[in-house]
Write an enzyme that holds these catalytic residues in place. Structure first.
Site, short mmCIF file in Angstrom:
data_model
loop_
_atom_site.label_atom_id
_atom_site.label_comp_id
_atom_site.label_asym_id
_atom_site.label_seq_id
_atom_site.Cartn_x
_atom_site.Cartn_y
_atom_site.Cartn_z
N LYS B 107 45.37 42.09 18.29
CA LYS B 107 44.12 41.72 17.61
C LYS B 107 42.89 42.17 18.38
O LYS B 107 41.90 42.60 17.80
CB LYS B 107 44.07 40.20 17.38
CG LYS B 107 44.25 39.41 18.65
CD LYS B 107 44.40 37.92 18.39
CE LYS B 107 44.76 37.21 19.68
NZ LYS B 107 46.18 37.13 19.95
N GLY B 136 50.05 35.75 12.08
CA GLY B 136 51.50 35.78 12.28
C GLY B 136 52.19 36.47 11.13
O GLY B 136 51.83 37.59 10.75
N ASP B 203 39.88 34.01 20.17
CA ASP B 203 41.00 34.49 19.37
C ASP B 203 40.63 34.55 17.88
O ASP B 203 40.86 35.56 17.20
CB ASP B 203 42.20 33.56 19.59
CG ASP B 203 43.41 33.94 18.77
OD1 ASP B 203 44.17 34.83 19.21
OD2 ASP B 203 43.61 33.36 17.69
N LYS B 207 40.12 37.86 15.20
CA LYS B 207 40.84 37.92 13.92
C LYS B 207 39.88 38.00 12.73
O LYS B 207 40.12 38.75 11.78
CB LYS B 207 41.77 36.72 13.80
CG LYS B 207 42.95 36.78 14.77
CD LYS B 207 43.71 35.46 14.82
CE LYS B 207 44.95 35.54 15.71
NZ LYS B 207 45.54 34.18 15.93
#
Lengths: 431, 431
Positions: B107, B136, B203, B207
């Site tokens: 990512k 995922g 994170d 994304k």
């Protein structure tokens, strides 16, 4: 390869969905050209009645009532949004044989003739795309073909008929009777004047046949889909289900285990803490379970002109990109013969509502009928009693039992003529 | 074209995800060969430490610690599951320049260098696929690239960090403090020893940069993503939110309106009747809104070896089919320069919790601070009072206001030194 300037489209049908497609092609022309690398050009539209008013009508010169003229028009992609088996099937076959890509929203056709149409497309070096045949705009065909293709899929559980889901939601929320909820759905345009295709589960059966064929890489024939509708559900079944912690949904299920693939459409009790239990109104949702991914859920508007147009145009853009870039489609591979498992071999839990005479010993008789056939009872609740008619109603939840054993128990219970008025409801429980 | 017998794979990394990929390739070999039309052959695996114990280890002869050997191995597809920026970026560039397809779960790399890597792939007639970089196993990259591509996407709202969603769920359900919920997550293996990347929102920012770039067909740079973590949330904010009918979720949002594209990550109040409010535990979910489709929701396991393997293998199978059938990938087209809209121009509703001195006139001062800056108050509730410390706490819900105006109000409130202890929480409300 020379740069291509345009991709030609022939549209078969200009109803609610066809008008949406024509409108999207006109209003998004620049964006689509940008995304594909060539203009997408509507070259002909086949209609039954050229004089009818449309939601959106393309240029008059494009409209024809002559199928031969439409199918003979030079183009790359034929978009079929007429619906029904004939003459859609013939038109698609002709188009494929002329080397055209086909995009269709036709669930009946894909359920019945999917494998042969796909084989014909592969043989001709083109593809037939059908995202819009299930779940409106919600992506589910392409995820099963592509995104989940590394999995051994074990089950597909779906709410894929918005009309019935709306009716069941009204029966749950307002305690409405089936007929009243149906009338409401008709008034709102969610249900047809003849609602049989929806409420008897035919529509869901076509769609789960398509999804199961994709998930299990074999052809699940419509005749092999067990089917029950929702017309016999009573308001009190929704009340009892709620008391027990369940919602009632019309589920379309494809399941694979060691014995084979079992595909079925029927109303079912779904525990309220499960996602599918809370998919309400005209929404659609599909939950897929696979060995790698675990559970994944897709949810969206399952019908309507714009959402369905979204799915059709995704396929048109995909086909266009392949055409512009000279890509050959990957053929779909069906695996070897797939064993079908009849519903009589299903093992699940059941909800049974029985209208009985209000006198001692009845429950013992019913319990014996279950026990004699190997069906174990988990709980019994006596519900309403009608003193005047001297009847009572009992609701039984069973432990997991085999469908064949359960059906034998039901026959035996129905045979208790003196004590049992009727078995009012028999619903499977999906945990 | 001659039939191809095999597609060669080089795997970079053999950690939790890499082991899953190696296992799937071994255990599903026959199925994958069937679906692709050629065997998928693992030809080399690059590891840092060849002596380490693995969840699943392929044949010893395939394992090397020598990057040059791995990258020099004859193959068709390079699968990068090392993570991090360096040396993954260099290895991917080298692979693309040698005409290999690339599948990556990275990512950080795709958020920072997606456009240049994709351009390099296109120039070389191959593709770089990155479904596993977000969510995922839950399909979301491919749906945005393909299934929703006919839409003008107006918003993407996502819960795409399972660690923080688990922590927030525990804080909601058990009234836990942040530190305790974090420790629980660490004990269960859901959070790293150094949790900053998750709990500070980095994170999620990577994304949503990837998803927004796909949705809006431009490059949303990570630096342009507004970011706030969840470390300052107090148990009582969850209690107050619940009383008001909301859940608190760490949302990653990309939104486009006439002024431009605004992309942000922050905790937010979500009405409990919305789907995203009920996505609990380590689950991920993404809700996309488009002009044709309306709203569509994807939900699934956002992390873990097997789900991530599902996404990587979907890309490997897709690439393999293209290689076997000689298809060229369609290049990704970024539209012209996209205007970014800073968060200061956002208009939304706000939840403000202020700790104040418990004496008359305070509320009037705070209300004036809001009014002076054009922020209109919808409701004020006085919450706990601490008699001993002579403090009270008030919770304000505003009407829709501009972020810049709101921030000026907050400064003015914080300037009320005699009356205001501190502004304890400032949360956006996502309706």
């Amino acid at each position: 390869m020379a740069e291509r300037e345009s991709v030609g489209i022939v549209l078969l049908g200009l109803g609610v969905v066809g008008s949406g497609v024509a409108r999207a092609l006109a209003e998004h022309a620049e964006t689509y050209a940008d995304r594909v690398g060539a203009r997408i050009e509507l070259r002909k539209v086949l209609v039954r009645d050229a004089t009818r008013e449309r939601d959106f009508a393309p240029d008059r010169s494009l409209i024809t009532t002559d199928a031969a003229e439409a199918l003979g028009t030079d183009c790359d992609i034929v978009v079929e949004v007429m619906g029904g088996e004939d003459p859609a099937r013939e038109y698609i076959q002709k188009s494929l044989s002329r080397g055209r890509w086909v995009v269709t929203a036709n669930k009946e056709l894909m359920a019945k003739y999917g494998p042969e149409l796909r084989a014909q497309a592969t043989a001709g070096g083109v593809d037939i795309l059908f995202e819009a045949s299930v779940g409106g705009g919600m992506p589910i065909v392409s995820p099963l073909r592509r995104d989940l293709s590394a999995n051994q899929i074990t089950s597909v559980r779906a709410i894929i008929n918005g009309t019935t889901n709306y009716i069941l939601t009204q029966m749950t929320r307002e305690g409405a009777a089936f007929d009243d909820a149906l009338r409401q759905a008709q008034d709102l345009g969610y249900a047809e004047a003849d609602p049989a295709s929806d409420v008897e589960g035919f529509d869901s059966a076509y769609k789960i046949s398509i999804l199961s064929s994709l998930a299990f890489h074999g052809h699940v024939r419509v005749e092999d889909v067990y089917r029950e509708g929702i017309t016999d559900l009573m308001p009190r079944d929704f009340r009892y289900a709620a008391e027990l912690g369940y919602s009632i949904k019309l589920l379309a299920i494809g399941q694979r285990d060691a014995d084979g693939v079992c595909v079925r459409v029927h109303p079912a009790l779904v525990p309220k803490d499960q996602l599918l239990a809370n998919v309400d109104g005209v929404l659609n949702a599909v939950q897929v379970e696979g060995d790698l991914i675990g559970r994944v859920l897709f949810q969206g508007a399952g019908a309507g002109s714009m959402p369905t147009t979204s799915a059709i145009m995704a396929d048109v853009l995909e086909a266009s990109r392949s055409i512009v870039h000279g890509s050959r489609p990957s053929p779909w591979r069906y695996t070897a013969d797939m064993a079908m498992k009849p519903i009589s071999q299903l093992t699940t839990r059941y909800y049974i509502r029985v209208e009985v005479s209000d006198r001692p010993g009845v429950l013992a008789e019913i319990a014996r009928a279950c026990g004699d056939n190997g069906v174990s009872i988990a709980s019994v609740i006596q519900k309403e009693t009608d003193d005047e008619a001297q009847t009572a109603e009992i609701v039984i939840m069973t432990h997991a039992a085999k469908e064949a054993d359960l059906q034998r128990s039901i026959s035996q219970i129905e045979g208790l003529k003196d004590d049992v008025r009727k078995v009012g409801a028999l619903l499977r429980v999906e945990d």
